[in-house]
Design a protein around this motif. Sequence first.
Motif, mmCIF file in Angstrom:
data_model
loop_
_atom_site.group_PDB
_atom_site.id
_atom_site.type_symbol
_atom_site.label_atom_id
_atom_site.label_comp_id
_atom_site.label_asym_id
_atom_site.label_seq_id
_atom_site.Cartn_x
_atom_site.Cartn_y
_atom_site.Cartn_z
ATOM 1 N N LEU A 1 -10.166 -17.895 -8.220
ATOM 2 C CA LEU A 1 -11.303 -17.036 -7.914
ATOM 3 C C LEU A 1 -10.849 -15.630 -7.544
ATOM 4 O O LEU A 1 -11.510 -14.651 -7.870
ATOM 5 C CB LEU A 1 -12.126 -17.624 -6.767
ATOM 6 N N LEU A 2 -9.725 -15.542 -6.865
ATOM 7 C CA LEU A 2 -9.205 -14.238 -6.471
ATOM 8 C C LEU A 2 -8.828 -13.413 -7.693
ATOM 9 O O LEU A 2 -9.076 -12.210 -7.740
ATOM 10 C CB LEU A 2 -7.983 -14.422 -5.569
ATOM 11 N N LEU A 3 -8.242 -14.046 -8.689
ATOM 12 C CA LEU A 3 -7.757 -13.332 -9.861
ATOM 13 C C LEU A 3 -8.779 -13.229 -10.983
ATOM 14 O O LEU A 3 -8.526 -12.552 -11.977
ATOM 15 C CB LEU A 3 -6.479 -14.004 -10.371
ATOM 16 N N LEU A 4 -9.911 -13.872 -10.854
ATOM 17 C CA LEU A 4 -10.936 -13.858 -11.887
ATOM 18 C C LEU A 4 -11.635 -12.504 -11.916
ATOM 19 O O LEU A 4 -12.091 -12.024 -10.879
ATOM 20 C CB LEU A 4 -11.958 -14.962 -11.611
ATOM 21 N N PRO A 5 -11.731 -11.867 -13.085
ATOM 22 C CA PRO A 5 -12.452 -10.593 -13.127
ATOM 23 C C PRO A 5 -13.938 -10.806 -12.862
ATOM 24 O O PRO A 5 -14.551 -11.712 -13.427
ATOM 25 C CB PRO A 5 -12.226 -10.068 -14.542
ATOM 26 N N GLY A 6 -14.502 -10.008 -11.992
ATOM 27 C CA GLY A 6 -15.904 -10.127 -11.654
ATOM 28 C C GLY A 6 -16.205 -11.286 -10.727
ATOM 29 O O GLY A 6 -17.340 -11.758 -10.676
ATOM 30 N N SER A 7 -15.212 -11.755 -9.994
ATOM 31 C CA SER A 7 -15.421 -12.923 -9.140
ATOM 32 C C SER A 7 -16.381 -12.627 -7.998
ATOM 33 O O SER A 7 -17.093 -13.514 -7.538
ATOM 34 C CB SER A 7 -14.094 -13.423 -8.583
ATOM 35 N N SER A 8 -16.436 -11.384 -7.543
ATOM 36 C CA SER A 8 -17.379 -11.022 -6.484
ATOM 37 C C SER A 8 -18.813 -11.211 -6.958
ATOM 38 O O SER A 8 -19.664 -11.684 -6.206
ATOM 39 C CB SER A 8 -17.168 -9.576 -6.056
ATOM 40 N N ASP A 9 -19.078 -10.876 -8.212
ATOM 41 C CA ASP A 9 -20.419 -11.057 -8.765
ATOM 42 C C ASP A 9 -20.766 -12.531 -8.914
ATOM 43 O O ASP A 9 -21.891 -12.941 -8.666
ATOM 44 C CB ASP A 9 -20.533 -10.359 -10.124
ATOM 45 N N VAL A 10 -19.782 -13.330 -9.316
ATOM 46 C CA VAL A 10 -20.016 -14.764 -9.490
ATOM 47 C C VAL A 10 -20.351 -15.416 -8.146
ATOM 48 O O VAL A 10 -21.310 -16.189 -8.037
ATOM 49 C CB VAL A 10 -18.779 -15.443 -10.129
ATOM 50 N N ILE A 11 -19.590 -15.102 -7.111
ATOM 51 C CA ILE A 11 -19.836 -15.692 -5.798
ATOM 52 C C ILE A 11 -21.150 -15.192 -5.223
ATOM 53 O O ILE A 11 -21.908 -15.969 -4.640
ATOM 54 C CB ILE A 11 -18.654 -15.394 -4.845
ATOM 55 N N ALA A 12 -21.459 -13.907 -5.394
ATOM 56 C CA ALA A 12 -22.733 -13.366 -4.917
ATOM 57 C C ALA A 12 -23.907 -14.039 -5.621
ATOM 58 O O ALA A 12 -24.946 -14.332 -4.988
ATOM 59 C CB ALA A 12 -22.779 -11.861 -5.125
ATOM 60 N N GLU A 13 -23.750 -14.340 -6.893
ATOM 61 C CA GLU A 13 -24.812 -15.020 -7.629
ATOM 62 C C GLU A 13 -24.966 -16.465 -7.177
ATOM 63 O O GLU A 13 -26.068 -16.977 -7.039
ATOM 64 C CB GLU A 13 -24.512 -14.955 -9.127
ATOM 65 N N LEU A 14 -23.840 -17.150 -6.924
ATOM 66 C CA LEU A 14 -23.894 -18.529 -6.467
ATOM 67 C C LEU A 14 -24.522 -18.623 -5.083
ATOM 68 O O LEU A 14 -25.254 -19.584 -4.783
ATOM 69 C CB LEU A 14 -22.495 -19.140 -6.433
ATOM 70 N N LEU A 15 -24.237 -17.657 -4.230
ATOM 71 C CA LEU A 15 -24.800 -17.655 -2.882
ATOM 72 C C LEU A 15 -26.163 -16.997 -2.810
ATOM 73 O O LEU A 15 -26.770 -16.926 -1.753
ATOM 74 C CB LEU A 15 -23.834 -16.948 -1.919
ATOM 75 N N LYS A 16 -26.633 -16.488 -3.949
ATOM 76 C CA LYS A 16 -27.943 -15.862 -4.089
ATOM 77 C C LYS A 16 -28.107 -14.682 -3.140
ATOM 78 O O LYS A 16 -29.105 -14.540 -2.438
ATOM 79 C CB LYS A 16 -29.060 -16.874 -3.879
ATOM 80 N N TRP A 17 -27.085 -13.831 -3.128
ATOM 81 C CA TRP A 17 -27.154 -12.613 -2.330
ATOM 82 C C TRP A 17 -27.775 -11.511 -3.174
ATOM 83 O O TRP A 17 -27.454 -11.340 -4.339
ATOM 84 C CB TRP A 17 -25.759 -12.149 -1.914
ATOM 85 N N ASP A 18 -28.659 -10.761 -2.599
ATOM 86 C CA ASP A 18 -29.261 -9.624 -3.273
ATOM 87 C C ASP A 18 -28.418 -8.394 -3.002
ATOM 88 O O ASP A 18 -28.069 -8.109 -1.868
ATOM 89 C CB ASP A 18 -30.690 -9.382 -2.786
ATOM 90 N N GLU A 19 -28.104 -7.680 -4.052
ATOM 91 C CA GLU A 19 -27.249 -6.502 -3.874
ATOM 92 C C GLU A 19 -28.081 -5.262 -3.776
ATOM 93 O O GLU A 19 -29.108 -5.083 -4.246
ATOM 94 C CB GLU A 19 -26.278 -6.383 -5.042
#
Length: 67
Positions: free
Chosen positions: A49-67
Motif C-alpha cells: 500500500l505504501l508503494l502503490l501509486p495513488g494509494s492515498s486515494d484508494v484508502i480515502a475511497e475505502l474509508l469513504k472520506w470526502d476530500e
Amino acid sequence: MGFYYLFLLVIGIILTVIGALKKDVPRSVKIVIFLFVIGIALIVMSLALLLLPGSSDVIAELLKWDE
C-alpha cells in the motif's frame, strides 16, 4: 495516510515476533503458523500500500472520506 501504513506494519511485526518467540511449538503449532502467516501478510500489505501509486486515494475511497 501514513498512520494506516504504520499501523499495519506494526501489527504485522508484533504478530511475527510473537510467533517467533513461541517456544512450545509442539503444543501450539497451528497458532504459531497462523501468527506467522498473518504477520507476514500484514507486513507485505502495508508495504504494498505504501508503494502503490495513488494509494492515498484508494484508502480515502475505502474509508469513504470526502476530500
